[in-house]
Motif scaffolding. Structure first.
Motif, short mmCIF file in Angstrom:
data_model
loop_
_atom_site.label_atom_id
_atom_site.label_comp_id
_atom_site.label_asym_id
_atom_site.label_seq_id
_atom_site.Cartn_x
_atom_site.Cartn_y
_atom_site.Cartn_z
N TYR A 129 0.72 -1.26 0.01
CA TYR A 129 0.13 -0.14 -0.02
C TYR A 129 0.98 1.29 0.44
CZ TYR A 129 -4.87 -2.00 -0.16
OH TYR A 129 -5.53 -2.30 -1.00
N ASN A 139 -10.43 4.42 4.68
CA ASN A 139 -9.38 4.28 4.22
C ASN A 139 -8.17 3.57 4.94
OD1 ASN A 139 -6.58 5.16 4.15
ND2 ASN A 139 -7.28 7.29 3.43
N HIS A 140 -7.36 2.57 3.46
CA HIS A 140 -7.29 1.58 3.71
C HIS A 140 -6.27 1.37 4.06
CE1 HIS A 140 -4.93 3.36 -0.03
NE2 HIS A 140 -3.96 3.46 0.90
N GLY A 190 -15.48 1.28 3.23
CA GLY A 190 -15.66 2.88 2.46
C GLY A 190 -14.51 3.91 3.46
N LYS A 223 -14.99 -7.37 -7.81
CA LYS A 223 -13.27 -6.73 -7.14
C LYS A 223 -13.36 -5.60 -6.94
CE LYS A 223 -11.46 -8.10 -11.35
NZ LYS A 223 -11.15 -7.40 -12.86
N ILE A 224 -13.56 -6.40 -4.67
CA ILE A 224 -13.53 -4.94 -3.53
C ILE A 224 -12.43 -5.73 -2.57
CG2 ILE A 224 -15.64 -6.64 -2.57
CD1 ILE A 224 -16.84 -3.53 -2.32
N THR A 225 -12.19 -4.69 -2.34
CA THR A 225 -10.93 -4.39 -0.50
C THR A 225 -11.26 -4.81 0.54
OG1 THR A 225 -10.42 -2.51 -0.43
CG2 THR A 225 -9.19 -3.95 -2.18
N ILE A 231 -6.52 -6.13 -7.94
CA ILE A 231 -7.64 -6.76 -7.55
C ILE A 231 -8.74 -7.71 -7.70
CG2 ILE A 231 -9.61 -6.49 -5.22
CD1 ILE A 231 -7.28 -4.24 -4.93
N PRO A 242 -11.58 -2.91 3.14
CA PRO A 242 -11.53 -1.33 3.25
C PRO A 242 -12.38 -0.53 2.41
CG PRO A 242 -8.99 -1.73 2.72
CD PRO A 242 -10.07 -2.91 2.66
N GLN A 243 -12.62 -0.80 1.07
CA GLN A 243 -13.69 -0.65 0.04
C GLN A 243 -15.20 -1.51 0.40
OE1 GLN A 243 -12.60 -2.29 -3.63
NE2 GLN A 243 -10.89 -0.55 -4.35
N ALA A 244 -15.21 -1.89 0.83
CA ALA A 244 -16.45 -2.73 1.36
C ALA A 244 -17.38 -1.35 2.58
CB ALA A 244 -16.40 -3.86 1.78
#
Length: 180
Positions: free
Chosen positions: A56, A151-152, A149, A141-143, A68, A145-147
């Motif tokens: 990252y 910041n990673h 909402g 294709k989701i991470t 991803i 942090p994205q799921a």
């Protein structure tokens, strides 16, 4: 060619660290499976933390792009089950079987043969699996942090804190255990 060379160097370094960390030894593998020896857990947690931060950081600096893969629960569950059964039966996981062969342990050839046979079987079964297992729980294709909402770096911080706490607990537990 540079990508292949970087992959080769990274692979050699990882193999070196596997050997130096003593995680290629059958007794360490068996100890991990029986929850008696945590050297492999400590080794993998430390590598996951370093890799997560490194990937990252390089991503945020614009030096790499993330590739991803879709989060498919059916595929992950089946793959995890096959991986676990293979590890339990052989006493090596894919990476450690290659390293063990490099150390001269010929029994590791069974693991390498199993990987090749498994890859062939997967290729043959893929058309069927694509329409069944690989559709079960497909989140795309989701991470994480994205799921969520967020910041990673928040997720990375939480994972690092949880891993550090787990490593601390393991160390305390190992200090209480009498040496075998």
């Amino acid at each position: 060619m540079n990508i292949l060379l970087a992959g080769l160097i990274t692979g050699i370094l990882f193999g070196f660290f596997l050997q130096k960390g003593r995680v290629l030894r059958y007794d360490k593998q068996l100890g991990a499976l029986r929850l008696k020896d945590f050297i492999i857990v400590k080794f993998m947690l430390s590598h996951i933390i370093v890799a997560m931060i490194g990937v990252y950081l390089l991503y945020d600096l614009g030096l790499v792009k993330l590739s991803i893969k879709p989060a498919i629960v059916g595929g992950v569950a089946l793959g995890g089950l096959l991986f676990g059964v293979g590890w339990a039966l052989l006493g090596y996981c894919p990476g450690t079987s290659l390293g063990a062969l490099g150390e001269g342990r010929w029994d590791a050839l069974w693991g390498i043969l199993g990987m090749l046979v498994g890859a062939g079987l997967y290729a043959e079964a893929y058309p069927f699996m694509k329409a069944t297992v690989l559709t079960w729980g497909n989140f795309g294709k989701i991470t994480i942090p994205q799921a969520l909402g967020i910041n990673h770096w928040l997720v990375i911080g939480l994972v690092v804190a949880a891993a550090a706490y787990l490593l601390f607990i393991i160390e305390k537990h190992e200090q209480k255990e009498p040496a075998a």
